[in-house]
Design a protein around this motif. Structure first.
Motif, PDB file in Angstrom:
ATOM      1  N   GLN A 108       0.818  -1.173  -0.107  1.00  0.00           N
ATOM      2  CA  GLN A 108       0.123   0.067   0.060  1.00  0.00           C
ATOM      3  C   GLN A 108       0.907   1.179  -0.012  1.00  0.00           C
ATOM      4  N   LEU A 134      -1.307   4.583  -0.952  1.00  0.00           N
ATOM      5  CA  LEU A 134      -2.568   4.347  -1.678  1.00  0.00           C
ATOM      6  C   LEU A 134      -3.724   4.069  -0.829  1.00  0.00           C
ATOM      7  N   VAL A 189      -4.752   7.886  -4.803  1.00  0.00           N
ATOM      8  CA  VAL A 189      -3.685   8.334  -3.903  1.00  0.00           C
ATOM      9  C   VAL A 189      -4.268   8.796  -2.493  1.00  0.00           C
ATOM     10  N   VAL A 219      -2.762   7.834  -9.499  1.00  0.00           N
ATOM     11  CA  VAL A 219      -2.708   6.572  -9.877  1.00  0.00           C
ATOM     12  C   VAL A 219      -3.490   6.455 -11.098  1.00  0.00           C
ATOM     13  N   VAL A 258      -8.071   2.454  -7.550  1.00  0.00           N
ATOM     14  CA  VAL A 258      -7.088   2.793  -6.414  1.00  0.00           C
ATOM     15  C   VAL A 258      -6.699   4.194  -6.670  1.00  0.00           C
TER      16      VAL A 258
END
Length: 753
Positions: free
Chosen positions: A195, A258, A226, A218, A224
């Protein structure tokens, strides 16, 4: 309500201004006190600036932004100064000057955007203005094409051509060499864990990077994002282009967190952006964007040669450490670990009462008892325990379910406590514990043939002892059974629990090996030892049932035990004229126990529920509020299944709130301990005041309950799972009971301080 209050204050100040001399301070108009301006830093970045007059300040959390002509990203607000504000409490504020960078995506064909801002500030003299709304129309520069790389030739842009010309001119004149942007700033990225990504920046001489120009997006996987970016503090610089800002002149690294942990087979595509200058020549490079493709196995970037920066070790809970050791170990490594855990359990009060039981068996044998026969008797006793535990391990591996929860059932605890009470009464001489006569007759022939005693009877006593000890060592034994159930390996389950019992039996084997040499001889001293172990067994019985009985009954039982022990020690009898030193010592101990028992009894009657500080209620301490705290506890919201949990997690993430999920069951003793002793603590309640508290009640062990447990690799309560404000699940989890101080540290490790 706060806005109305501020408007009222503003009206009051305006009325006072009509009367000369009513106040000495002349307040500025808001547009003068907080001078606003805005500009475009590049084709996709805006900057909003407020020049704040002396004696005035602005609130960091009161800024709001809207943009017409594009999609606004997350504003980059610099850190403010902490202030204890009389209106809003402890807040961050800005003075002198504040610049806020606003990344955005411009709509196709857009040449200008309209930025609308909302802000609020105050004067140090006491006046707070109402929220101010201002707008500005900003012309946008043309989008700049990405800098060409050696692998992808492209037509030279005007900026690139200018840089080439400048480098050529610098070389001709002997000036410092100007490197191309991809050589001036060397950037590497690597996955530190599932992560976290570490992005390392290496700066060449005479160059520097802007802290507020670092950006991360990202690109893949799509779900996903940031969650957080941690960068070190930079050096403050009065920049001719961007004003007062922070820059980096030395190498540094950024940590990108993440929104969720990546699976082993997932590949991350992270786009990083930065911008910097060459101070020696006085030129600034255009913004640079680069995509890094990071695979889990190699953790290397496809677009660049990546060397992973050393990752900081993640903090782990005690449970996570044990799980990591067990899951990562070989068969014999796991077996050795269980033997070590057994040795640790042998040091607990739960095992000590078994010593007088075995001692009585050995002492009752023939006078010619040898060390060999004494050791064999102890071995038979320990093997009875070990085989019982091995069967439990095999059953756990075959079931793979909540077998360990039976150890924490109130009925199991009650039966265990009852057995300890019976053993204590036997120690006090009320009756003798023997095998039934029918069993004795069956074992008699074999026993007579075995020199040294009734090995079969001792073996049965050992098996019964395993049942007696089960509830007392429930938390560690439950964890061991849960691990075995997760592996599904019957061989490992049987062997691991067998050696666990062997480790617990080491003190008993030493007793047998001594052939009675370590045991007190018959007489008054032996009786005193028996009475001591009897009191210990009563104490363990109270300890076993303490989580499932009201606090006042728990205090009453401890008070009665202490007072009764004091009376047996002649605390109320007068000392003889020529009493020995030992007699005086025991009387002193008895008086101490009597005072402690009376203190607990008086505190309980006065309303205290604190066993360690029962008299604190008489000085207005926390004891008097213990009953209210015990009943109040924490307000949990129940979730019934995975879908309901996901819905609450999504709502909490939208609100920017952290989440704690508590797995609970009515039969879970450690769960009740957490409720009574930890969740009722004022400091714990204050720490979790802004956390969304969810509870999964798995008492019924339905399919929905099993699905919830399986999602977090749990095989039963208690278990606490955490999510941070960005919605990312923490690797840190709490399994089992923790006292308030330890639990507060666990919360800080899971959610951050």
């Amino acid at each position: 309500m706060k806005t109305l209050t501020l408007r009222f204050l503003a009206l009051v100040w305006g009325a006072l201004a009509l009367f000369p001399g009513a106040h000495a301070e002349e307040f500025l108009d808001p547009e003068v006190a907080f001078k606003f301006s805005a500009r475009a830093l590049d084709a996709n970045t805006l900057e909003a600036r407020w020049q704040i007059a002396d004696g005035y300040y602005m609130y960091r959390d009161k800024f709001r932004f809207e943009v017409a002509g594009g999609t606004l990203g997350a504003p980059k607000l610099p850190a403010g100064k902490i202030k204890d504000d009389e209106y809003f409490g402890k807040v961050e504020t800005y003075v002198k000057d504040v610049r806020i960078v606003l990344p955005f995506e411009r709509a196709a064909g857009t040449t200008a955007v309209t930025l609308k801002t909302v802000s609020q500030g105050c004067a140090e003299a006491g006046l707070c203005y109402t929220p101010q709304t201002v707008s500005a129309t900003i012309k946008l520069p043309a989008p700049v094409a990405a800098a060409p790389t050696a692998a992808t030739p492209a037509a030279a842009t005007p900026v690139a051509s200018a840089l080439d010309g400048l480098r050529s001119l610098a070389g001709d004149l002997g000036m410092p060499k100007v490197l191309p942007p991809e050589e001036a700033f060397l950037v590497d990225a690597a996955r530190a864990d599932a992560q976290t990504v570490k992005v390392a920046y290496t700066l060449t001489p005479d160059t520097y990077l802007y802290r507020d120009k670092l950006a991360f997006v990202v690109k893949s996987p799509a779900d996903v994002k940031v969650a957080k970016v941690d960068t070190p503090a930079g050096e403050v610089k009065d920049d001719p282009n961007f004003g007062r800002t922070e820059v980096y002149h030395d190498n540094f690294a950024a940590t990108v967190t993440l929104s969720r942990a990546l699976a082993v087979d997932e590949t991350l595509v992270l786009q990083a952006g930065w911008q910097g200058c060459n101070g020696a020549v006085g030129i600034c490079y255009p913004p640079i964007d680069r995509a890094f493709t990071l695979a889990a196995a190699s953790a290397t970037a496809a677009a660049a040669s990546v060397q992973a920066a050393p990752a900081e070790p993640a903090e782990e809970s005690d449970t996570s450490k044990i799980e990591r050791v067990l899951k990562g170990g070989s068969f014999w490594g796991v077996v050795a670990t269980f033997f070590g855990l057994g040795l640790l359990l042998a040091l607990t009060p739960c095992v000590f009462p078994m010593i007088p039981i075995l001692s009585g068996i050995i002492a009752g044998q023939k006078k010619d008892l040898t060390k060999t026969s004494g050791f064999l008797l102890s071995l038979a006793y320990v093997l009875g325990m070990a085989i019982t535990y091995a069967l439990a391990g095999v059953a756990a591996a075959l079931s793979g379910t909540l077998l360990s929860n039976a150890l924490q059932n109130p009925w199991a605890l009650g039966v265990g406590a009852g057995i300890f009470v019976l053993l204590a009464l036997s120690m006090f001489g009320f009756f003798e514990i023997q095998l039934p006569s029918a069993l004795q007759s069956k074992f008699s022939d074999a026993s007579n043939k075995m020199k040294g005693g009734n090995f079969a009877g001792v073996f049965v006593m050992g098996a019964l002892s395993a049942v007696i000890l089960g509830p007392c060592v429930a938390p560690p034994l439950a964890a061991a059974l849960a691990f075995i159930a997760q592996t599904g390996n019957t061989t490992l389950g049987g062997v691991a629990l067998f050696v666990l019992a062997l480790g617990m039996g080491v003190p008993l084997l030493l007793v047998g090996l001594s052939a009675g040499a370590l045991l007190p001889r018959a007489g008054g001293w032996m009786n005193a030892v028996k009475y001591f172990f009897g009191v210990m067994m009563l104490a363990i019985a109270i300890y076993l049932i303490s989580p499932i009985i009201p606090a006042w009954i728990n205090m009453l039982l401890w008070a009665l035990l202490l007072i009764a022990s004091a009376i047996y020690l002649h605390a109320l009898d007068p000392l003889p004229a020529h009493a020995s030193g030992w007699t005086r010592l025991w009387k002193g101990l008895g008086v101490t126990l009597l005072i402690g028992g009376l203190a607990i009894l008086l505190g309980m009657l006065a309303g205290s529920r604190d066993l360690l500080q029962p008299l604190d209620v008489f000085k207005g301490g926390s004891g008097g509020a213990a009953m209210a705290a015990e009943q109040k506890g924490l307000a949990f919201e129940k979730v019934k299944d995975v879908a309901e949990l996901d819905a609450r997690l999504a709502a909490a993430k939208a609100d920017g709130r952290a989440v704690m999920l508590d797995f609970y069951a009515d039969w879970c003793v450690s769960c009740k301990e957490m409720e009574r002793f930890t969740f009722s603590d004022p400091k714990v309640q204050a720490r979790l005041a802004d956390v969304v508290l969810l509870k999964a009640d798995v008492t019924a062990n339905t399919e929905a309950d099993k699905a919830l447990l399986k999602r977090f690799n749990l095989f039963g309560p208690p278990g606490l799972i955490f999510w941070n404000t960005a919605g990312a699940q923490s690797d840190y989890k709490v399994i089992g009971f923790e006292k308030p101080a330890k639990f507060l540290a666990s919360v800080d490790s899971a959610l951050g301080k």
